[in-house]
Motif scaffolding. Structure first.
Motif, PDB file in Angstrom:
ATOM      1  N   GLU A 130       0.808  -1.234   0.000  1.00  0.00           N
ATOM      2  CA  GLU A 130       0.000   0.000   0.000  1.00  0.00           C
ATOM      3  C   GLU A 130       0.836   1.276   0.000  1.00  0.00           C
ATOM      4  OE1 GLU A 130       0.103  -1.420   4.390  1.00  0.00           O
ATOM      5  OE2 GLU A 130      -0.052  -2.315   2.381  1.00  0.00           O
ATOM      6  N   ARG A 131       2.163   1.150   0.121  1.00  0.00           N
ATOM      7  CA  ARG A 131       2.995   2.349   0.072  1.00  0.00           C
ATOM      8  C   ARG A 131       2.740   3.099  -1.234  1.00  0.00           C
ATOM      9  NH1 ARG A 131       7.280   3.498  -2.861  1.00  0.00           N
ATOM     10  NH2 ARG A 131       8.787   5.071  -2.180  1.00  0.00           N
ATOM     11  N   PRO A 132       2.438   4.415  -1.161  1.00  0.00           N
ATOM     12  CA  PRO A 132       2.178   5.179  -2.388  1.00  0.00           C
ATOM     13  C   PRO A 132       3.424   5.258  -3.261  1.00  0.00           C
ATOM     14  CG  PRO A 132       1.450   6.383  -0.441  1.00  0.00           C
ATOM     15  CD  PRO A 132       2.265   5.233   0.044  1.00  0.00           C
ATOM     16  N   HIS A 133       3.224   5.300  -4.550  1.00  0.00           N
ATOM     17  CA  HIS A 133       4.316   5.457  -5.508  1.00  0.00           C
ATOM     18  C   HIS A 133       5.078   6.751  -5.211  1.00  0.00           C
ATOM     19  CE1 HIS A 133       6.385   5.755  -9.384  1.00  0.00           C
ATOM     20  NE2 HIS A 133       6.000   4.511  -9.635  1.00  0.00           N
ATOM     21  N   MET A 134       6.381   6.757  -5.474  1.00  0.00           N
ATOM     22  CA  MET A 134       7.191   7.945  -5.219  1.00  0.00           C
ATOM     23  C   MET A 134       6.650   9.162  -5.961  1.00  0.00           C
ATOM     24  SD  MET A 134      10.608   7.039  -7.515  1.00  0.00           S
ATOM     25  CE  MET A 134      11.299   8.690  -7.420  1.00  0.00           C
ATOM     26  N   PHE A 135       6.089   8.967  -7.153  1.00  0.00           N
ATOM     27  CA  PHE A 135       5.522  10.084  -7.905  1.00  0.00           C
ATOM     28  C   PHE A 135       4.256  10.612  -7.223  1.00  0.00           C
ATOM     29  CE2 PHE A 135       7.343   8.236 -12.146  1.00  0.00           C
ATOM     30  CZ  PHE A 135       8.617   8.615 -11.744  1.00  0.00           C
ATOM     31  N   ALA A 136       3.467   9.701  -6.639  1.00  0.00           N
ATOM     32  CA  ALA A 136       2.254  10.109  -5.935  1.00  0.00           C
ATOM     33  C   ALA A 136       2.609  10.904  -4.673  1.00  0.00           C
ATOM     34  CB  ALA A 136       1.421   8.883  -5.571  1.00  0.00           C
ATOM     35  N   LYS A 137       3.602  10.425  -3.939  1.00  0.00           N
ATOM     36  CA  LYS A 137       4.012  11.113  -2.714  1.00  0.00           C
ATOM     37  C   LYS A 137       4.532  12.511  -3.025  1.00  0.00           C
ATOM     38  CE  LYS A 137       5.052  11.773   1.579  1.00  0.00           C
ATOM     39  NZ  LYS A 137       3.985  11.991   2.580  1.00  0.00           N
ATOM     40  N   GLU A 138       5.328  12.637  -4.067  1.00  0.00           N
ATOM     41  CA  GLU A 138       5.867  13.948  -4.427  1.00  0.00           C
ATOM     42  C   GLU A 138       4.740  14.904  -4.800  1.00  0.00           C
ATOM     43  OE1 GLU A 138       9.379  15.670  -7.303  1.00  0.00           O
ATOM     44  OE2 GLU A 138       7.645  14.726  -8.227  1.00  0.00           O
ATOM     45  N   LEU A 139       3.738  14.407  -5.499  1.00  0.00           N
ATOM     46  CA  LEU A 139       2.609  15.237  -5.901  1.00  0.00           C
ATOM     47  C   LEU A 139       1.887  15.805  -4.685  1.00  0.00           C
ATOM     48  CD1 LEU A 139       0.482  16.407  -7.770  1.00  0.00           C
ATOM     49  CD2 LEU A 139      -0.488  14.108  -8.031  1.00  0.00           C
ATOM     50  N   VAL A 140       1.628  14.977  -3.690  1.00  0.00           N
ATOM     51  CA  VAL A 140       0.975  15.449  -2.461  1.00  0.00           C
ATOM     52  C   VAL A 140       1.825  16.521  -1.789  1.00  0.00           C
ATOM     53  CG1 VAL A 140       0.179  14.791  -0.160  1.00  0.00           C
ATOM     54  CG2 VAL A 140      -0.237  13.268  -2.098  1.00  0.00           C
ATOM     55  N   MET A 141       3.133  16.300  -1.749  1.00  0.00           N
ATOM     56  CA  MET A 141       4.025  17.255  -1.105  1.00  0.00           C
ATOM     57  C   MET A 141       4.012  18.607  -1.824  1.00  0.00           C
ATOM     58  SD  MET A 141       7.305  14.877  -0.084  1.00  0.00           S
ATOM     59  CE  MET A 141       7.998  16.082   1.046  1.00  0.00           C
ATOM     60  N   TYR A 142       3.904  18.579  -3.146  1.00  0.00           N
ATOM     61  CA  TYR A 142       3.883  19.841  -3.888  1.00  0.00           C
ATOM     62  C   TYR A 142       2.562  20.588  -3.705  1.00  0.00           C
ATOM     63  CZ  TYR A 142       8.353  20.303  -6.181  1.00  0.00           C
ATOM     64  OH  TYR A 142       9.685  20.543  -6.418  1.00  0.00           O
ATOM     65  N   VAL A 143       1.463  19.875  -3.581  1.00  0.00           N
ATOM     66  CA  VAL A 143       0.187  20.555  -3.300  1.00  0.00           C
ATOM     67  C   VAL A 143       0.210  21.104  -1.871  1.00  0.00           C
ATOM     68  CG1 VAL A 143      -2.326  20.328  -3.183  1.00  0.00           C
ATOM     69  CG2 VAL A 143      -1.054  19.156  -4.988  1.00  0.00           C
ATOM     70  N   ASP A 144       0.810  20.355  -0.939  1.00  0.00           N
ATOM     71  CA  ASP A 144       1.012  20.875   0.423  1.00  0.00           C
ATOM     72  C   ASP A 144       1.830  22.162   0.384  1.00  0.00           C
ATOM     73  OD1 ASP A 144      -0.350  18.725   1.507  1.00  0.00           O
ATOM     74  OD2 ASP A 144       1.457  17.627   2.103  1.00  0.00           O
ATOM     75  N   TYR A 145       2.863  22.147  -0.423  1.00  0.00           N
ATOM     76  CA  TYR A 145       3.747  23.308  -0.530  1.00  0.00           C
ATOM     77  C   TYR A 145       3.013  24.495  -1.157  1.00  0.00           C
ATOM     78  CZ  TYR A 145       8.080  25.886  -1.459  1.00  0.00           C
ATOM     79  OH  TYR A 145       9.071  26.842  -1.482  1.00  0.00           O
ATOM     80  N   PHE A 146       2.177  24.206  -2.146  1.00  0.00           N
ATOM     81  CA  PHE A 146       1.365  25.250  -2.778  1.00  0.00           C
ATOM     82  C   PHE A 146       0.442  25.900  -1.737  1.00  0.00           C
ATOM     83  CE2 PHE A 146      -2.484  26.551  -5.201  1.00  0.00           C
ATOM     84  CZ  PHE A 146      -1.890  27.437  -6.104  1.00  0.00           C
ATOM     85  N   GLU A 147      -0.146  25.072  -0.902  1.00  0.00           N
ATOM     86  CA  GLU A 147      -1.014  25.590   0.162  1.00  0.00           C
ATOM     87  C   GLU A 147      -0.211  26.457   1.133  1.00  0.00           C
ATOM     88  OE1 GLU A 147      -4.396  23.982   3.320  1.00  0.00           O
ATOM     89  OE2 GLU A 147      -2.953  22.556   2.483  1.00  0.00           O
ATOM     90  N   GLU A 148       1.001  26.033   1.456  1.00  0.00           N
ATOM     91  CA  GLU A 148       1.840  26.804   2.367  1.00  0.00           C
ATOM     92  C   GLU A 148       2.230  28.154   1.751  1.00  0.00           C
ATOM     93  OE1 GLU A 148       3.873  27.612   5.894  1.00  0.00           O
ATOM     94  OE2 GLU A 148       2.406  26.063   5.404  1.00  0.00           O
ATOM     95  N   LEU A 149       2.500  28.162   0.445  1.00  0.00           N
ATOM     96  CA  LEU A 149       2.816  29.419  -0.235  1.00  0.00           C
ATOM     97  C   LEU A 149       1.640  30.390  -0.159  1.00  0.00           C
ATOM     98  CD1 LEU A 149       4.661  28.160  -3.468  1.00  0.00           C
ATOM     99  CD2 LEU A 149       5.692  29.272  -1.478  1.00  0.00           C
ATOM    100  N   ILE A 150       0.428  29.865  -0.303  1.00  0.00           N
ATOM    101  CA  ILE A 150      -0.768  30.705  -0.198  1.00  0.00           C
ATOM    102  C   ILE A 150      -0.907  31.253   1.215  1.00  0.00           C
ATOM    103  CG2 ILE A 150      -3.305  30.677  -0.247  1.00  0.00           C
ATOM    104  CD1 ILE A 150      -3.138  28.644  -2.519  1.00  0.00           C
ATOM    105  N   ASN A 151      -0.704  30.382   2.208  1.00  0.00           N
ATOM    106  CA  ASN A 151      -0.855  30.800   3.607  1.00  0.00           C
ATOM    107  C   ASN A 151       0.179  31.854   3.999  1.00  0.00           C
ATOM    108  OD1 ASN A 151      -2.971  29.003   3.933  1.00  0.00           O
ATOM    109  ND2 ASN A 151      -1.684  27.365   4.768  1.00  0.00           N
ATOM    110  N   GLN A 152       1.365  31.786   3.409  1.00  0.00           N
ATOM    111  CA  GLN A 152       2.433  32.723   3.753  1.00  0.00           C
ATOM    112  C   GLN A 152       2.354  34.019   2.957  1.00  0.00           C
ATOM    113  OE1 GLN A 152       6.231  30.805   3.306  1.00  0.00           O
ATOM    114  NE2 GLN A 152       5.926  29.413   5.034  1.00  0.00           N
ATOM    115  N   SER A 153       1.519  34.037   1.938  1.00  0.00           N
ATOM    116  CA  SER A 153       1.441  35.215   1.068  1.00  0.00           C
ATOM    117  C   SER A 153       0.895  36.420   1.822  1.00  0.00           C
ATOM    118  CB  SER A 153       0.556  34.909  -0.153  1.00  0.00           C
ATOM    119  OG  SER A 153       0.405  36.067  -0.943  1.00  0.00           O
ATOM    120  N   GLU A 154       1.656  37.491   1.792  1.00  0.00           N
ATOM    121  CA  GLU A 154       1.209  38.732   2.437  1.00  0.00           C
ATOM    122  C   GLU A 154       0.443  39.616   1.460  1.00  0.00           C
ATOM    123  OE1 GLU A 154       4.633  40.589   4.140  1.00  0.00           O
ATOM    124  OE2 GLU A 154       5.015  38.938   5.558  1.00  0.00           O
TER     125      GLU A 154
END
Length: 606
Positions: free
Chosen positions: A516-540
């Motif tokens: 059930e371990r997610p594919h490395m490409f799937a994991k990276e995708l989640v991390m980039y959407v997480d990062y996108f959300e963080e960029l929005i939250n940090q935007s002044e």
């Protein structure tokens, strides 16, 4: 410029966790990488191994002239000597016994010509032919490469008693480079963490980075790169000085260990596709510059008889199964893969102290996160509840946050002082918190700003402590431990032998991770959407950032489409392609919702 016998290598892991990996794995033909950032740690490790192997040792004190370079040279030469000694001992062992020599050959990939020859030998009847092939096999054995890593941007200047910085050749990066260049090693230098023209120019001072009269290069250059454009620019820059790139090492921007240098929304599959399609340019655009250099500066032509001038392209970051490795090697035509975090669970390969090993074994996905602990201001892969985190929290509670900064490799801030200081130091944190407390912003914003300041940790010292504890040089209670695993380690939950991990990499045994371990490409995708959300939250200023974030979203969507295309193909054994399909569907919807909220904020605040 020989390639490895293996299709994988062990990348650098922090300042200490791979500090002696070559001593452990190079005798078995496996390449690994030492960080040479911390020369003070290196000196302590050198003393330990010189004593252990009964080799000469003379201390090079901290205030010695050109001490940083000399300490690095002395350690690398010691590692070289020990590896050769251990390797020669293995070579002398007989065949047909369960010994280190059999381990050497059994760990080789089945595709290896040397492995095939060994298997043929094992099946042969005794006699002169078998003896001849056995002798040939022994002669074809070679150790793994003792490679070193320099973070290009960690290149500060020392300030002696005069208060004036030393000249350029004594910068941290230049001194480390000189230390490697002066060593006996014939291996590779990995340059990471960005483009540093001064350091790149300094490479040209050392003949070992150039071809000799036979066309051989003693010390090869490997560039760790984030995208094709960066690879081409840096390759051309060095080529104008006659310096060839042996390998371009592509790393996932987020799904990796250590510092995370996020791309502008470009997912790893998209980056590798571009390298696959354009890799010929890395020769055709660069080789003429090399030819011109040899003709104009060396007064001789670049010989057509010199081989291996086409650079290798390798990849690392989040690889966890043999199926994923096969896709990278076969579909994306990579020359090799790098496996980092899984080897933190292999005591035969890395130095991880027992308390931290227990922490890693118990770590779940939610315990592994991108942190703000690095004084460089770059996101840093981390795990919760490290010894370092507990040590810093105790100091905060005592009113003495930060570290006394015993080493100073990450000193770069001049906000309050004339000479640079580290943002993880007590001096900086007290000054910054006082400034925050006296500011006129809201109490809530003050609390967030203080938290960000106190998050910074003493990585210079703490990343090396695990090695000192493991080797018995320091006690755990005297050495707070930091570690920087990638999120992939959540799926490796016990200690493994070296042979077991290598067999897992090559798919010779049942996978060490659950299906059930997610594919490395799937994991990276989640991390980039997480990062996108963080960029929005940090935007002044969402209105001002909208264009940049729209481009980021578009790149992510293009990457998702390509991942979906991959997921519809035939899976390799031990490859969870189904997780990519599911993840793309979930994260595409989430990305759209995040972007809608960004647009709404931009309109309201416009």
């Amino acid at each position: 410029m020989q390639n490895s016998l293996h299709t994988f290598s062990i990348p650098v892991m922090g300042t200490g966790h791979s500090i002696d990996s070559p001593i452990r794995v190079a005798p078995y033909g496996i390449n690994s990488v030492i960080s040479i950032v911390d020369d003070l740690l290196i000196e302590r490790i050198r003393k330990h191994y010189a004593t252990l192997f009964e080799l000469p040792y003379e201390n090079i004190p901290r205030n010695a002239e050109d001490g940083r370079a000399r300490r690095i040279t002395a350690y690398l030469d010691l590692v070289h000597e020990i590896v050769n000694q251990k390797f020669e001992d293995i070579k002398k062992q007989p065949f047909f016994r369960k010994n280190e020599k059999s381990r050497y050959f059994e760990m080789l990939p089945d595709s290896s010509d040397l492995k095939k020859k060994y298997q043929k030998l094992v099946e042969m009847a005794s006699g002169s032919t078998r003896d001849f092939i056995a002798s040939e096999l022994t002669g074809e054995m070679r150790p793994g490469s003792i490679d070193v890593n320099i973070m290009s941007k960690v290149d500060g200047f020392s300030f002696p008693k005069s208060g004036q910085p030393m000249t350029a050749e004594y910068s941290d990066g230049s001194a480390a480079l000189r230390g490697y260049a002066n060593s006996q090693l014939s291996s590779s230098l990995i340059l990471s963490a960005g483009f540093n023209p001064r350091l790149y120019n300094y490479l040209a001072e050392f003949e070992d980075f150039y071809r000799d009269v036979k066309g051989q290069i003693k010390k090869k250059i490997i560039l760790k790169v984030s995208d094709f454009r960066s690879a081409l620019i840096q390759g051309k820059y060095l080529a104008k000085k006659g310096l060839e790139i042996f390998e371009y090492r592509v790393e996932s921007g987020l799904n990796c260990g250590g510092h995370a240098f996020a791309s502008d929304g470009y997912l790893l599959p998209s980056l590798l596709k571009e390298f696959r399609e354009k890799k010929e340019m890395l020769s055709s655009s660069i080789q003429p510059l090399i030819d011109k250099f040899y003709e104009e500066e060396r007064g001789r032509e670049f010989s057509t008889e010199w081989v291996d001038n086409d650079p290798r392209i390798t990849v690392q970051g989040g690889i966890g199964t043999s199926g994923e490795a096969r896709r990278l090697l076969q579909d994306f035509e990579m020359d090799a893969t790098g496996w980092g975090s899984p080897f933190l669970m292999v005591p035969e390969a890395t130095t991880v102290d027992e308390p931290t090993m227990q922490l890693l074994q118990q770590a779940k996905e939610e315990d592994l996160y991108l942190s703000g602990v690095s004084p460089l201001g770059v996101p840093f892969n981390n795990v919760k509840n490290t010894g370092s985190a507990k040590w810093h929290q105790k100091r905060i509670e005592k009113g003495k946050p930060g570290s006394q900064c015993p080493k100073g490799f990450l000193e770069s801030n001049t906000e309050f002082t004339e000479n640079p200081i580290c943002t993880a130091s007590t001096q900086y944190q007290l000054l910054k918190i006082d400034q925050i407390n006296q500011s006129e912003v809201s109490d809530g914003l003050k609390a967030k700003q203080r938290e960000k300041v106190l998050d910074k940790a003493c990585l210079c010292d703490h990343l090396g402590n695990g090695a000192l504890i493991t080797l018995g040089i320091l006690k755990p209670n005297r050495a707070p431990q930091a570690i920087c695993p990638g999120p992939n380690i959540a799926w490796f939950n016990r200690q493994y032998s070296l042979q077991e991990m290598v067999a897992h990499i090559y798919g010779k045994i049942d996978s060490l991770v659950p299906v059930e371990r997610p594919h490395m490409f799937a994991k990276e995708l989640v991390m980039y959407v997480d990062y996108f959300e963080e960029l929005i939250n940090q935007s002044e200023s969402p209105a001002d950032d909208l264009r940049k974030l729209t481009r980021f979203k578009k790149n992510l969507e293009d990457g998702m489409a390509y991942c979906l295309e991959i997921s519809k193909g035939q899976a390799y054994e031990h490859e969870n392609l189904e997780s990519i399909t599911r993840t793309v569907e979930e994260q595409s919807k989430r990305l759209g919702e995040l972007y809608e909220s960004l647009q709404s904020s931009a309109l309201v605040l416009a």
